[in-house]
Design a protein around this motif. Sequence first.
Motif, PDB file in Angstrom:
ATOM      1  N   GLN A 129      29.485   9.719 -81.107  1.00  0.00           N
ATOM      2  CA  GLN A 129      29.139  10.067 -79.738  1.00  0.00           C
ATOM      3  C   GLN A 129      27.641  10.277 -79.587  1.00  0.00           C
ATOM      4  O   GLN A 129      26.993  10.748 -80.498  1.00  0.00           O
ATOM      5  CB  GLN A 129      29.851  11.354 -79.318  1.00  0.00           C
ATOM      6  N   TYR A 181      24.724  16.915 -62.158  1.00  0.00           N
ATOM      7  CA  TYR A 181      25.876  17.343 -61.382  1.00  0.00           C
ATOM      8  C   TYR A 181      25.798  18.857 -61.174  1.00  0.00           C
ATOM      9  O   TYR A 181      25.311  19.595 -62.028  1.00  0.00           O
ATOM     10  CB  TYR A 181      27.191  16.996 -62.098  1.00  0.00           C
ATOM     11  N   PHE A 223      23.758   8.136 -68.953  1.00  0.00           N
ATOM     12  CA  PHE A 223      24.813   7.125 -69.052  1.00  0.00           C
ATOM     13  C   PHE A 223      24.241   5.737 -69.303  1.00  0.00           C
ATOM     14  O   PHE A 223      23.159   5.410 -68.820  1.00  0.00           O
ATOM     15  CB  PHE A 223      25.602   7.145 -67.736  1.00  0.00           C
ATOM     16  N   SER A 255      25.290   1.866 -68.682  1.00  0.00           N
ATOM     17  CA  SER A 255      26.222   1.004 -67.957  1.00  0.00           C
ATOM     18  C   SER A 255      27.079   0.216 -68.925  1.00  0.00           C
ATOM     19  O   SER A 255      26.580  -0.345 -69.906  1.00  0.00           O
ATOM     20  CB  SER A 255      25.457   0.039 -67.053  1.00  0.00           C
ATOM     21  N   ARG A 276      33.315   4.620 -72.397  1.00  0.00           N
ATOM     22  CA  ARG A 276      33.944   5.340 -73.512  1.00  0.00           C
ATOM     23  C   ARG A 276      33.020   6.408 -74.081  1.00  0.00           C
ATOM     24  O   ARG A 276      33.453   7.371 -74.671  1.00  0.00           O
ATOM     25  CB  ARG A 276      34.304   4.308 -74.584  1.00  0.00           C
ATOM     26  N   TYR A 316      37.397   2.673 -61.643  1.00  0.00           N
ATOM     27  CA  TYR A 316      37.374   3.521 -62.818  1.00  0.00           C
ATOM     28  C   TYR A 316      37.917   4.915 -62.511  1.00  0.00           C
ATOM     29  O   TYR A 316      37.624   5.509 -61.482  1.00  0.00           O
ATOM     30  CB  TYR A 316      35.941   3.661 -63.353  1.00  0.00           C
ATOM     31  N   PHE A 354      38.894   8.755 -64.738  1.00  0.00           N
ATOM     32  CA  PHE A 354      38.580   9.480 -65.963  1.00  0.00           C
ATOM     33  C   PHE A 354      39.352  10.804 -66.002  1.00  0.00           C
ATOM     34  O   PHE A 354      39.609  11.411 -64.965  1.00  0.00           O
ATOM     35  CB  PHE A 354      37.081   9.825 -66.015  1.00  0.00           C
ATOM     36  N   TYR A 365      38.863  14.535 -67.965  1.00  0.00           N
ATOM     37  CA  TYR A 365      38.040  15.399 -68.790  1.00  0.00           C
ATOM     38  C   TYR A 365      38.760  16.733 -68.993  1.00  0.00           C
ATOM     39  O   TYR A 365      39.548  17.158 -68.162  1.00  0.00           O
ATOM     40  CB  TYR A 365      36.707  15.719 -68.095  1.00  0.00           C
ATOM     41  N   LEU A 389      31.984  19.354 -70.456  1.00  0.00           N
ATOM     42  CA  LEU A 389      33.055  18.416 -70.105  1.00  0.00           C
ATOM     43  C   LEU A 389      33.191  17.382 -71.209  1.00  0.00           C
ATOM     44  O   LEU A 389      32.209  16.759 -71.598  1.00  0.00           O
ATOM     45  CB  LEU A 389      32.712  17.708 -68.794  1.00  0.00           C
ATOM     46  N   LEU A 429      35.330  13.921 -72.435  1.00  0.00           N
ATOM     47  CA  LEU A 429      36.153  12.822 -71.944  1.00  0.00           C
ATOM     48  C   LEU A 429      37.397  12.661 -72.806  1.00  0.00           C
ATOM     49  O   LEU A 429      37.288  12.529 -74.032  1.00  0.00           O
ATOM     50  CB  LEU A 429      35.336  11.529 -71.929  1.00  0.00           C
ATOM     51  N   TYR A 437      39.885   7.226 -70.219  1.00  0.00           N
ATOM     52  CA  TYR A 437      39.437   6.626 -68.981  1.00  0.00           C
ATOM     53  C   TYR A 437      40.170   5.316 -68.760  1.00  0.00           C
ATOM     54  O   TYR A 437      40.830   4.801 -69.684  1.00  0.00           O
ATOM     55  CB  TYR A 437      37.918   6.416 -68.974  1.00  0.00           C
ATOM     56  N   ASP A 485      41.584   3.452 -72.061  1.00  0.00           N
ATOM     57  CA  ASP A 485      40.911   3.529 -73.352  1.00  0.00           C
ATOM     58  C   ASP A 485      40.610   4.986 -73.666  1.00  0.00           C
ATOM     59  O   ASP A 485      40.493   5.825 -72.764  1.00  0.00           O
ATOM     60  CB  ASP A 485      39.619   2.710 -73.346  1.00  0.00           C
ATOM     61  N   LYS A 486      40.472   5.261 -74.963  1.00  0.00           N
ATOM     62  CA  LYS A 486      40.243   6.616 -75.413  1.00  0.00           C
ATOM     63  C   LYS A 486      38.803   7.045 -75.176  1.00  0.00           C
ATOM     64  O   LYS A 486      37.873   6.238 -75.247  1.00  0.00           O
ATOM     65  CB  LYS A 486      40.550   6.722 -76.915  1.00  0.00           C
ATOM     66  N   GLY A 487      38.658   8.363 -74.962  1.00  0.00           N
ATOM     67  CA  GLY A 487      37.348   8.968 -74.908  1.00  0.00           C
ATOM     68  C   GLY A 487      37.079   9.748 -76.181  1.00  0.00           C
ATOM     69  O   GLY A 487      37.523   9.358 -77.264  1.00  0.00           O
ATOM     70  N   GLU A 488      36.406  10.871 -76.033  1.00  0.00           N
ATOM     71  CA  GLU A 488      35.981  11.667 -77.181  1.00  0.00           C
ATOM     72  C   GLU A 488      37.126  12.457 -77.808  1.00  0.00           C
ATOM     73  O   GLU A 488      37.186  12.614 -79.027  1.00  0.00           O
ATOM     74  CB  GLU A 488      34.878  12.627 -76.727  1.00  0.00           C
ATOM     75  N   PHE A 515      39.870  18.018 -65.449  1.00  0.00           N
ATOM     76  CA  PHE A 515      39.301  17.366 -64.272  1.00  0.00           C
ATOM     77  C   PHE A 515      39.542  15.868 -64.330  1.00  0.00           C
ATOM     78  O   PHE A 515      39.360  15.226 -65.360  1.00  0.00           O
ATOM     79  CB  PHE A 515      37.798  17.613 -64.177  1.00  0.00           C
ATOM     80  N   ASP A 563      31.323   1.150 -63.728  1.00  0.00           N
ATOM     81  CA  ASP A 563      30.675   1.894 -64.812  1.00  0.00           C
ATOM     82  C   ASP A 563      29.210   1.499 -64.910  1.00  0.00           C
ATOM     83  O   ASP A 563      28.623   1.498 -65.981  1.00  0.00           O
ATOM     84  CB  ASP A 563      31.399   1.671 -66.135  1.00  0.00           C
ATOM     85  N   SER A 564      28.618   1.174 -63.769  1.00  0.00           N
ATOM     86  CA  SER A 564      27.221   0.766 -63.758  1.00  0.00           C
ATOM     87  C   SER A 564      26.458   1.549 -62.706  1.00  0.00           C
ATOM     88  O   SER A 564      26.587   1.282 -61.509  1.00  0.00           O
ATOM     89  CB  SER A 564      27.122  -0.735 -63.461  1.00  0.00           C
ATOM     90  N   GLN A 580      30.217   9.688 -60.540  1.00  0.00           N
ATOM     91  CA  GLN A 580      31.637   9.994 -60.599  1.00  0.00           C
ATOM     92  C   GLN A 580      31.967  11.033 -59.527  1.00  0.00           C
ATOM     93  O   GLN A 580      31.167  11.917 -59.244  1.00  0.00           O
ATOM     94  CB  GLN A 580      32.006  10.545 -61.967  1.00  0.00           C
ATOM     95  N   PHE A 633      34.666  13.915 -58.598  1.00  0.00           N
ATOM     96  CA  PHE A 633      35.622  14.749 -59.303  1.00  0.00           C
ATOM     97  C   PHE A 633      36.613  15.420 -58.358  1.00  0.00           C
ATOM     98  O   PHE A 633      36.283  15.764 -57.215  1.00  0.00           O
ATOM     99  CB  PHE A 633      34.890  15.854 -60.068  1.00  0.00           C
TER     100      PHE A 633
END
Lengths: 113, 113
Positions: free
Chosen positions: A1, A36, A93, A95, A99, B31, B33, B35, B43, B45, B48, B56-59, B90, B97-98, B102, B104
């Motif tokens: 990460q 945020y 972030f 783009s 993940r 997209y 997500f 969290y 936060l 992830l 997502y 797909d998996k996050g952290e 959340f 993703d560009s 986001q 929430f």
Amino acid sequence: QQQVKQSPQSLIVQKGGISIINCAYENTAFDYFPWYQQFPGKGPALLIAIRPDVSEKKEGRFTISFNKSAKQFSLHIMDSQPGDSATYFCAPFLSGSARQLTFGSGTQLTVLP
Amino acid sequence: DAGITQSPRYKITETGRQVTLMCHQTWSHSYMFWYRQDLGHGLRLIYYSAAADITDKGEVPDGYVVSRSKTENFPLTLESATRSQTSVYFCASSESDSNQPQHFGDGTRLSIL
């Protein structure tokens, strides 16, 4: 990460003062740098964001300063108000890499009346 | 009303139970997500989704399952809840993703006894 380090963890400022929150990152490919704002019991909401082709962006009392060489960007809140009391998160972030989304650990800002 | 809504807002359950957190968005964002927010960790992830039927998996995905049969819904299931999954969850969405922020929901506070 990807690592993102946010500081300070908490900040207390008098009304009318300047609040400064910093975010340091490692990935030089990041291309979107948002801050945020989160109030208790609510989800985070985008406050202000910058892209790496500019060094500063101002929206009202909120300014992002971006230092590409130092791999840092900061949030400045001018004339801080009690209503600004909230938790602030940076979330740099890249783009196309959803993940690897990483948020900073947050800064709890308290503005005293 | 347009936006992103999470349900329930609060949930108490016991270890070993299955629990599903719901997330619904009305923007038709591609997209979505999930969290979790814990003190000291900010936060993180969990999962997502880039589109319907694509996840797909996050952290921190272990212990969680997601699905996305429709663009507007992205439920998160804890198949066998553990105390370590006590957290505030959340859901968020974004157009792409560009360089997009986001958006929430207001979160689900989940307590596992």
